[in-house]
Design a protein around this motif. Structure first.
Motif, PDB file in Angstrom:
ATOM      1  N   GLY A  29     -14.914  -3.714  12.439  1.00  0.00           N
ATOM      2  CA  GLY A  29     -14.750  -4.361  11.132  1.00  0.00           C
ATOM      3  C   GLY A  29     -15.844  -4.087  10.127  1.00  0.00           C
ATOM      4  N   GLY A  30     -16.014  -5.072   9.239  1.00  0.00           N
ATOM      5  CA  GLY A  30     -16.882  -4.905   8.077  1.00  0.00           C
ATOM      6  C   GLY A  30     -18.333  -4.593   8.417  1.00  0.00           C
ATOM      7  N   ALA A  31     -18.842  -5.150   9.528  1.00  0.00           N
ATOM      8  CA  ALA A  31     -20.254  -4.913   9.858  1.00  0.00           C
ATOM      9  C   ALA A  31     -20.481  -3.441  10.182  1.00  0.00           C
ATOM     10  N   THR A  40     -26.177  -3.484   2.620  1.00  0.00           N
ATOM     11  CA  THR A  40     -26.691  -4.691   3.271  1.00  0.00           C
ATOM     12  C   THR A  40     -25.734  -5.846   3.021  1.00  0.00           C
ATOM     13  N   ARG A  41     -25.526  -6.635   4.046  1.00  0.00           N
ATOM     14  CA  ARG A  41     -24.615  -7.770   3.921  1.00  0.00           C
ATOM     15  C   ARG A  41     -25.430  -9.017   3.641  1.00  0.00           C
ATOM     16  N   GLU A  42     -24.929  -9.797   2.673  1.00  0.00           N
ATOM     17  CA  GLU A  42     -25.617 -11.039   2.308  1.00  0.00           C
ATOM     18  C   GLU A  42     -25.767 -11.948   3.520  1.00  0.00           C
ATOM     19  N   ARG A 104      -3.882  -1.301  14.693  1.00  0.00           N
ATOM     20  CA  ARG A 104      -3.196  -2.473  14.136  1.00  0.00           C
ATOM     21  C   ARG A 104      -3.938  -3.066  12.949  1.00  0.00           C
ATOM     22  N   ARG A 105      -4.998  -2.434  12.519  1.00  0.00           N
ATOM     23  CA  ARG A 105      -5.832  -3.006  11.460  1.00  0.00           C
ATOM     24  C   ARG A 105      -5.356  -2.573  10.070  1.00  0.00           C
ATOM     25  N   ASP A 106      -6.055  -3.057   9.032  1.00  0.00           N
ATOM     26  CA  ASP A 106      -5.561  -2.825   7.670  1.00  0.00           C
ATOM     27  C   ASP A 106      -5.887  -1.435   7.112  1.00  0.00           C
ATOM     28  N   PHE A 107      -7.171  -1.132   6.989  1.00  0.00           N
ATOM     29  CA  PHE A 107      -7.563   0.140   6.362  1.00  0.00           C
ATOM     30  C   PHE A 107      -8.408   0.969   7.337  1.00  0.00           C
ATOM     31  N   VAL A 109     -11.124   2.512   7.020  1.00  0.00           N
ATOM     32  CA  VAL A 109     -12.566   2.264   7.008  1.00  0.00           C
ATOM     33  C   VAL A 109     -12.927   0.974   7.758  1.00  0.00           C
ATOM     34  N   ASN A 110     -11.919   0.133   7.989  1.00  0.00           N
ATOM     35  CA  ASN A 110     -12.151  -1.101   8.751  1.00  0.00           C
ATOM     36  C   ASN A 110     -11.730  -0.919  10.205  1.00  0.00           C
ATOM     37  N   ALA A 111     -11.338   0.272  10.576  1.00  0.00           N
ATOM     38  CA  ALA A 111     -10.824   0.513  11.930  1.00  0.00           C
ATOM     39  C   ALA A 111     -11.760   1.441  12.714  1.00  0.00           C
ATOM     40  N   ASP A 146       2.785  -6.497   7.948  1.00  0.00           N
ATOM     41  CA  ASP A 146       2.523  -7.471   9.018  1.00  0.00           C
ATOM     42  C   ASP A 146       1.699  -8.654   8.532  1.00  0.00           C
ATOM     43  N   ASP A 147       0.704  -8.371   7.699  1.00  0.00           N
ATOM     44  CA  ASP A 147      -0.105  -9.451   7.114  1.00  0.00           C
ATOM     45  C   ASP A 147      -0.297  -9.086   5.644  1.00  0.00           C
ATOM     46  N   PRO A 148       0.609  -9.608   4.779  1.00  0.00           N
ATOM     47  CA  PRO A 148       0.588  -9.175   3.368  1.00  0.00           C
ATOM     48  C   PRO A 148      -0.692  -9.531   2.615  1.00  0.00           C
ATOM     49  N   LEU A 149      -1.548 -10.362   3.203  1.00  0.00           N
ATOM     50  CA  LEU A 149      -2.832 -10.608   2.532  1.00  0.00           C
ATOM     51  C   LEU A 149      -3.598  -9.288   2.413  1.00  0.00           C
ATOM     52  N   ARG A 150      -3.306  -8.386   3.335  1.00  0.00           N
ATOM     53  CA  ARG A 150      -3.985  -7.084   3.321  1.00  0.00           C
ATOM     54  C   ARG A 150      -3.752  -6.351   1.994  1.00  0.00           C
ATOM     55  N   LEU A 151      -2.607  -6.634   1.351  1.00  0.00           N
ATOM     56  CA  LEU A 151      -2.302  -5.993   0.063  1.00  0.00           C
ATOM     57  C   LEU A 151      -3.414  -6.349  -0.924  1.00  0.00           C
ATOM     58  N   TYR A 155      -7.573  -4.489  -2.905  1.00  0.00           N
ATOM     59  CA  TYR A 155      -8.172  -4.505  -4.248  1.00  0.00           C
ATOM     60  C   TYR A 155      -9.553  -5.135  -4.198  1.00  0.00           C
ATOM     61  N   ARG A 156      -9.658  -6.179  -3.380  1.00  0.00           N
ATOM     62  CA  ARG A 156     -10.946  -6.857  -3.262  1.00  0.00           C
ATOM     63  C   ARG A 156     -11.988  -5.920  -2.639  1.00  0.00           C
ATOM     64  N   GLN A 157     -11.591  -5.219  -1.587  1.00  0.00           N
ATOM     65  CA  GLN A 157     -12.576  -4.356  -0.938  1.00  0.00           C
ATOM     66  C   GLN A 157     -12.900  -3.139  -1.811  1.00  0.00           C
TER      67      GLN A 157
HETATM   68  N1  LIG Z   1      -5.987  -9.450   7.122  1.00  0.00           N
HETATM   69  C1  LIG Z   1      -6.825  -8.744   7.888  1.00  0.00           C
HETATM   70  C2  LIG Z   1      -8.144  -9.223   8.094  1.00  0.00           C
HETATM   71  C3  LIG Z   1      -8.979  -8.481   8.906  1.00  0.00           C
HETATM   72  N2  LIG Z   1      -8.574  -7.334   9.475  1.00  0.00           N
HETATM   73  C4  LIG Z   1      -9.454  -6.573  10.363  1.00  0.00           C
HETATM   74  O1  LIG Z   1     -10.467  -7.424  10.882  1.00  0.00           O
HETATM   75  C5  LIG Z   1     -11.760  -6.975  10.470  1.00  0.00           C
HETATM   76  C6  LIG Z   1     -12.673  -8.143  10.195  1.00  0.00           C
HETATM   77  O2  LIG Z   1     -12.121  -8.937   9.169  1.00  0.00           O
HETATM   78  P1  LIG Z   1     -12.963  -9.763   8.123  1.00  0.00           P
HETATM   79  O3  LIG Z   1     -14.204 -10.259   8.775  1.00  0.00           O
HETATM   80  O4  LIG Z   1     -12.040 -10.714   7.474  1.00  0.00           O
HETATM   81  O5  LIG Z   1     -13.308  -8.733   6.978  1.00  0.00           O
HETATM   82  P2  LIG Z   1     -14.277  -7.493   6.962  1.00  0.00           P
HETATM   83  O6  LIG Z   1     -13.498  -6.242   6.911  1.00  0.00           O
HETATM   84  O7  LIG Z   1     -15.267  -7.670   8.042  1.00  0.00           O
HETATM   85  O8  LIG Z   1     -14.932  -7.448   5.567  1.00  0.00           O
HETATM   86  P3  LIG Z   1     -15.603  -8.517   4.700  1.00  0.00           P
HETATM   87  O9  LIG Z   1     -16.689  -9.107   5.499  1.00  0.00           O
HETATM   88  O10 LIG Z   1     -16.042  -7.694   3.545  1.00  0.00           O
HETATM   89  O11 LIG Z   1     -14.505  -9.485   4.353  1.00  0.00           O
HETATM   90  C7  LIG Z   1     -11.480  -6.089   9.287  1.00  0.00           C
HETATM   91  O12 LIG Z   1     -12.491  -5.149   9.060  1.00  0.00           O
HETATM   92  C8  LIG Z   1     -10.168  -5.435   9.664  1.00  0.00           C
HETATM   93  O13 LIG Z   1     -10.387  -4.437  10.636  1.00  0.00           O
HETATM   94  C9  LIG Z   1      -7.290  -6.871   9.236  1.00  0.00           C
HETATM   95  O14 LIG Z   1      -6.916  -5.817   9.729  1.00  0.00           O
HETATM   96  N3  LIG Z   1      -6.448  -7.589   8.439  1.00  0.00           N
END
Ligand SMILES: Nc1ccn([C@@H]2O[C@H](COP(=O)(O)OP(=O)(O)OP(=O)(O)O)[C@@H](O)[C@H]2O)c(=O)n1
Length: 438
Positions: A29-31, A40-42, A104-107, A109-111, A146-151, A155-157
């Motif tokens: 994920g994000g880390a 750097t993460r806040e 199964r993840r969203d983007f 770069v998050n996978a 699967d999880d439309p919040l990802r839409l 934009y947020r990311q």
């Molecule tokens: N609706 C979501 C939420 C999360 N994730 C996955 O779970 C990870 C961790 O999610 P989260 O902590 O919510 O976000 P981060 O990507 O870590 O980013 P940020 O801290 O900037 O929100 C994401 O990177 C992504 O791989 C996902 O696929 N779909």
């Protein structure tokens, strides 16, 4: 091949010891994404994927460090350990392998996963390459559905990372936009909050609106709202340039526990119905807190007063009383909208920066200077007498009249008519006599 493993991923920087993690276990994920980006993460929030017994591992780590433990999802086996300055989430791997989980993840770069035991990066979706190019690419349209919040997360990311959304991904988001209405308002509000707080947010909120993601939640947002939003960004920059302290206040949170800034409140006021009563209903439905709703509705209610060039001292006194801590949000909104109203009311071009600055000095500078001066008696009145003192001095019973007298004394003080407790009481006595004479 990945050149080097960023040191920020190293277990020395974690709030717990690597020895407490079973093998295999992966950071995801994000880390991982931000460490590779050198961002750097806040706040340190780590995500781990473990093939089995994730909740048991989390519980053991929490127990070992006497940290907080929260079972987030018993069925999917996800738990959170809360340390004083960090959190770590532990989730059971989804599917039969880490690769299946990552797919199964969203983007992309998050996978990306990192195995802290072997210091290996696992990147089956080429997220690393997308990170290098600053691209947000979906893993698949089905995952977005699967999880439309990802839409909205896209934009947020994009705003937070300074990325672009890859064209096929944006096209998929557009065609899946109607699914966003299935998402709980609260989750959408959080994403909008990040966008409103981000310096690149306006551009991405505009894209999100154009792509149909805002309409189900922000029913009153129009193209004009988005022009206002951009104008608020400009107005904030202008005001900050001239009044640093006001700029700093715009960046303060409404409350420590509510991560919306006063600038965010002004921007939110652009997106909702301009009628304060309707805005209140709308914001309530969007699950905004009372403090946020009060901020937006106060700014909207007081806005017309800030468009008057010559406010009497009495009017200013009541204005400051009503605006209170919402003053910075109200003034930034007034500066932004003044610029637009002029532009939209005729064929006049937008004010130039110099003209806006001049108007700023004429209309709002006196008020801003008062607000920023803690000794200013119009903006920050210090009571000369208390209600109790009035009751004793005038020998009258407690009633709403006392409150009215205190207000009139405050106004008289602002106008320079009274300046000591004795004068204040004499003034109240005159008021009393005048009322009795009527
Ligand atoms: N609706 C979501 C939420 C999360 N994730 C996955 O779970 C990870 C961790 O999610 P989260 O902590 O919510 O976000 P981060 O990507 O870590 O980013 P940020 O801290 O900037 O929100 C994401 O990177 C992504 O791989 C996902 O696929 N779909």
């Amino acid at each position: 091949m990945h050149e080097s493993i960023p040191s920020t991923l190293a277990p020395e920087n974690w709030p717990f010891s690597l020895e407490l993690l079973p093998q295999p276990a992966y950071m995801v994920g994000g880390a991982v994404r931000d460490a590779i980006l050198g961002r750097t993460r806040e706040y340190l929030d780590l995500d781990f994927v473990i093939p089995s017994k994730a909740v048991k591992v989390a519980r053991a780590i929490a127990h070992h460090y006497k940290a907080g433990f929260v079972l987030l999802d018993a069925e999917r086996q996800i738990a959170r350990v809360v340390f004083p300055h960090a959190t770590a989430d532990f989730a059971q791997q989804e599917g039969d392998s880490l690769e299946v989980d990552l797919h199964r993840r969203d983007f992309t770069v998050n996978a990306i996963a990192y195995n802290p035991h072997t210091q290996e990066i696992i990147d089956p979706l080429q997220g690393y390459a997308d990170l290098q190019q600053g691209i947000l690419r979906m893993v698949s349209p089905a995952n977005l559905e699967d999880d439309p919040l990802r839409l909205m997360r896209g934009y947020r990311q994009a705003a937070q990372l300074g990325f672009t959304i890859e064209p096929a991904t944006q096209a998929a988001i557009r065609s899946l936009a109607s699914h966003i209405s299935k998402v709980a308002a609260e989750r959408v509000r959080v994403e909008i909050g990040y966008l409103l707080a981000n310096s690149q947010g306006t551009r991405w909120i505009t894209s999100a609106w154009e792509d149909g993601l805002l309409a189900p939640f922000f029913k009153n947002t129009t193209r004009e709202s988005l022009i206002k939003l951009a104008a608020v960004d400009n107005a904030a920059a202008l005001l900050t340039q001239n009044w640093q302290q006001l700029g700093a206040q715009l960046q303060e949170y409404v409350r420590d526990s509510i991560k919306t800034t006063w600038l965010g409140i002004a921007k939110l006021a652009c997106l909702v119905n301009p009628d304060p009563e309707l805005a209140e209903i709308e914001l309530h439905q969007l699950t905004y807190s009372r403090a946020e709703i009060r901020g937006v509705t106060t700014a909207l209610k007081l806005l017309p007063q800030l468009q008057v060039v010559d406010m009497s001292l009495r009017e200013q006194y009541f204005f400051f009383h009503d605006a209170d801590i919402v003053f910075p949000a109200t003034v930034v909104l007034a500066v932004a909208l003044d610029n637009l109203v002029e532009a939209m009311s005729g064929d006049k071009p937008l004010h130039t920066a110099v003209e806006t600055k001049a108007r700023c000095c004429l209309i709002w500078a006196p008020l801003i200077n008062r607000y920023l001066n803690p000794d200013d008696l119009v903006a920050h009145p210090t009571p000369l007498v208390s209600g109790k003192e009035l009751i004793i001095a005038l020998d009258i019973p407690a009633s709403p009249i006392i409150g009215q007298m205190l207000t009139e004394i405050g106004v008289a003080q602002a106008e320079g008519k009274v300046s000591t407790p004795t004068e204040a009481i004499a003034f109240a006595r005159q008021l009393q006599q005048r009322t009795a004479g009527k």
